[in-house]
Structures are given as structure tokens and as C-alpha cells.
Design a protein around this motif. Structure first.
Motif, PDB file in Angstrom:
ATOM      1  N   LYS A 141       0.846  -1.197   0.000  1.00 51.60           N
ATOM      2  CA  LYS A 141       0.000   0.000   0.000  1.00 51.60           C
ATOM      3  C   LYS A 141       0.879   1.245   0.000  1.00 51.60           C
ATOM      4  N   GLU A 156     -13.681 -17.742   5.200  1.00 47.28           N
ATOM      5  CA  GLU A 156     -12.504 -17.200   4.518  1.00 47.28           C
ATOM      6  C   GLU A 156     -11.905 -18.169   3.509  1.00 47.28           C
ATOM      7  N   GLY A 178      -3.851 -10.110   2.970  1.00 48.32           N
ATOM      8  CA  GLY A 178      -2.832  -9.162   3.385  1.00 48.32           C
ATOM      9  C   GLY A 178      -1.505  -9.828   3.712  1.00 48.32           C
ATOM     10  N   ASN A 201       8.172  -5.454   7.653  1.00 48.85           N
ATOM     11  CA  ASN A 201       7.227  -4.345   7.540  1.00 48.85           C
ATOM     12  C   ASN A 201       7.859  -2.972   7.720  1.00 48.85           C
ATOM     13  N   ASP A 237       1.037  -4.135   3.181  1.00 49.71           N
ATOM     14  CA  ASP A 237      -0.372  -3.992   3.541  1.00 49.71           C
ATOM     15  C   ASP A 237      -0.787  -5.251   4.302  1.00 49.71           C
ATOM     16  N   ASP A 238      -0.953  -5.115   5.601  1.00 49.27           N
ATOM     17  CA  ASP A 238      -1.308  -6.275   6.429  1.00 49.27           C
ATOM     18  C   ASP A 238      -2.806  -6.570   6.419  1.00 49.27           C
ATOM     19  N   ALA A 239      -3.600  -5.598   5.976  1.00 50.09           N
ATOM     20  CA  ALA A 239      -5.058  -5.731   6.096  1.00 50.09           C
ATOM     21  C   ALA A 239      -5.675  -6.572   4.978  1.00 50.09           C
ATOM     22  N   GLY A 240      -5.128  -6.467   3.762  1.00 49.64           N
ATOM     23  CA  GLY A 240      -5.766  -7.142   2.632  1.00 49.64           C
ATOM     24  C   GLY A 240      -7.055  -6.438   2.249  1.00 49.64           C
ATOM     25  N   ILE A 293     -10.538  -4.819   2.428  1.00 47.38           N
ATOM     26  CA  ILE A 293     -11.247  -4.180   3.543  1.00 47.38           C
ATOM     27  C   ILE A 293     -12.498  -3.462   3.029  1.00 47.38           C
TER      28      ILE A 293
END
Length: 335
Positions: free
Chosen positions: A36, A147, A176, A196, A328-331, A333
Motif C-alpha cells: 500500500k 474465509e 494481506g 514491515n 499492507d497487512d489488512a488485505g 477491507i
């Protein structure tokens, strides 16, 4: 909640799915990293899902799809040829198999990602569409797929596009982080401890390279030396990730499977690679099947300097861009 109740009261849902680096040089088809931009730019696709509108004369509402965004004109005009439409058909089929009521929806794809960029463009559309539909039904009908089921759907759609099943873009895009694909169909991918604190400079030159074309230039067999090198590098990288040994990890971030054969498809890539490595970058590689280049470094100042150089020396059309990114850890969203 049944279909009638859903039609009486429903909420619009929008899901963003981020760009990803497929292969990450060292793991052809088995590694993927979601990224990101640090300036907050949405580098990826957004899919919105809402109940299809009806009029008094309508006997039954119909599914509809609208495509907007900077790269909308690069997609097929017929909705039946759009991967988001295929995602809707697959999702509805899965609903029917579960005995769940199905309603007509209106979907909007905001195509922010260039096609054939090596940034997981198709994966972004697929993940945003399926995750968006799942969120819509979860919010309005209190039903959603788990998931793993949804991840398998994304793989099925990616295989339809590229001609082979590989999760190295859809898994990080959806989940993510840095994902390692495993040969267990019930697991599919494992999250690796990434780096990260690093910066990932992503440079898209503004030209298109299709995934199929990039795969066709690859040999059908490899030498024993290349196979040993690939296995050793990937194993060392995974081990270094778990030990958080940055020096060891980036020392083996080398592509012996695809990059040697794809360099000729990517004007200016070798020049950029050699320059950035000479300037102290940890690693430089081809993102996915290209033509996007990624460069890894330690600090923001260094990343911005590389970005400025790439803007001047790697971009080839007005569609090109450079972003300084982090993991980007969230993936995917909801936004």
C-alpha cells in the motif's frame, strides 16, 4: 433474513482490494506480498454492491454492472466479458448450492489498477468483487462464506483469466501481508513474518504485458542447477523471514525461474535494476509478470530518491506511475 426482507431494507457495501507483488522474485507462483502507498493512495480496485433498483413495471429486478475509474476503458465493454460479472455468477451458484436466497444486485467496479501491470490487477477485481458480495450478504442477509471458501473462489477466477491455478496474487490481496502458498488445498496459504519496516518502491512504466504472454516465454523445463538454486533460495528466504534476518532474506531474493526470460519483454528494466542495486537497494525485481518493477530499501528518504529516479528513467507513457509503499497487512477491507 429472506430475499423479500432483504429487498425491503438493504445497505450498500464497498470493498477495496490492494495491489500485490506476485512471486517476490524468489518464489515463482508461491509467494505474494500485499502493498500500500504510504501517502494513502488507494492502489487497487474498489467494488461496490447494492440491491438492484426496480420500477413499478419491473416484474423482476436484474443484475447490473457498471465500470468506472482511470482504467475502465481498458476492460471489455460487454458485462459478460468482465471478470467481476463472472465472480457474481460464481457467487450466486455457490449461494444456490447452500440453499440461500439470491437477490439481484447492482455492482460498480472502480478500476483503479492498470491491466497487465504485474500488480495483481485481475486479482484486485476478483477479490474486491467476491469479498464485496460476501460482505453484502453478510450485512443484509446474515449469511457469508468462510474465509477459505472465498479464497478458493478467488483462485478459481484467477485460473479462468491466466489459464492456471495460482494464488500468489489473490491470497495476499485478500488476506494481506506476505503469503506463502502451500500444496494443501485445505490450507492454501500461510502468512510469513515479513519485513514491515522496509519500503517497497513500485514503478509501473505505463505499458501492458499480459500474464499469458509472460508465461509463454518461460521454458518448459529447467536445468538441475536452476532447480537446486530455486529451492535453496526459497527455503533460505522463508527461514530468514521466520528469524527476521533481513540481510539473509534479501541476499537470496533472486529470480532464476522467470526474470532471465522476461527481461526482453520489459524495456529499460535491466538498466533500472543495475542502477538501483548499485545505489544500495536491498533487492530489485519484476512484480508478478511485469512490467512493474519493485525495489526494496530501508528508509523513506532512500525510497523517495529511488522513486524520483524511476519517474525520470523507467516510465514510458502518461499512464505510468511510481508509488512508495509498505506492506499492507489488512488485505481486502470494507471502506
Amino acid at each position: 433474513m429472506g430475499a423479500a426482507a432483504l429487498m425491503a431494507s438493504s445497505s450498500k457495501v464497498s470493498v477495496f482490494a490492494p495491489a500485490s507483488i506476485g512471486n517476490v522474485s524468489v518464489g515463482f507462483d508461491v509467494l505474494g506480498l500485499a502493498v500500500k502507498p504510504i501517502d494513502g493512495t488507494l492502489l487497487g480496485d474498489v467494488v461496490s454492491v447494492e440491491l438492484a433498483e426496480t420500477t413499478e413495471s419491473d416484474v423482476q429486478a436484474e443484475n447490473t454492472l457498471k465500470v468506472i475509474g482511470r482504467f475502465a476503458d481498458k476492460l471489455p465493454t460487454a458485462k459478460e466479458d468482465n471478470i467481476v460479472w463472472s465472480c457474481l455468477l460464481l457467487f450466486n451458484q455457490a449461494l444456490a448450492e447452500q440453499g440461500q436466497p439470491i437477490v439481484a444486485v447492482h455492482m460498480t467496479l472502480d478500476k483503479k489498477m492498470p491491466v497487465g501491470s504485474g500488480l495483481g490487477s485481475s486479482a484486485c477485481s476478483v477479490v474486491a468483487a467476491l469479498a464485496g458480495l460476501n460482505a453484502f450478504y453478510s450485512k443484509n442477509q446474515q449469511f457469508s462464506f468462510d474465509e477459505k471458501t472465498l479464497l478458493k473462489m478467488t483462485g478459481q477466477m484467477e485460473a479462468q483469466i491466466s489459464g492456471s491455478l495460482h494464488y500468489d496474487n489473490v491470497a495476499p490481496c485478500y488476506l494481506g501481508g506476505l503469503q506463502l502458498m502451500v500444496p494443501d488445498p485445505e490450507v492454501i496459504s500461510r502468512l510469513l513474518p515479513g519485513f514491515n519496516d522496509c519500503y517497497y518502491v513500485m514503478a509501473y512504466p505505463g505499458i501492458e504485458v499480459s500474464t499469458k504472454a509472460a508465461r509463454e516465454v518461460l521454458p518448459t523445463s529447467y536445468s538441475r542447477a536452476d532447480v537446486i538454486s530455486y529451492g535453496q533460495n526459497l527455503a533460505t528466504f522463508v527461514d530468514a523471514c521466520h528469524r527476521q534476518d533481513k540481510v539473509q532474506a534479501f541476499s537470496v531474493l533472486t529470480d532464476v525461474v522467470a526474470e532471465p526470460y522476461r527481461v526482453n519483454l520489459l524495456p529499460k528494466y535491466q538498466q533500472a535494476h543495475d542502477y538501483l542495486m548499485a545505489e544500495g537497494a536491498h533487492a530489485v525485481g519484476i512484480s508478478g509478470s511485469g512490467p512493474t518493477l519493485f525495489c526494496i530499501c530501508d528508509n523513506a528518504e532512500q525510497a523517495h530518491n529511488y522513486a524520483l529516479w524511476l519517474k525520470e528513467n523507467y516510465l514510458q507513457t502518461d499512464l505510468g506511475f511510481v508509488h512508495v509503499c509498505q506492506v499492507d497487512d489488512a488485505g481486502a477491507i470494507e471502506i
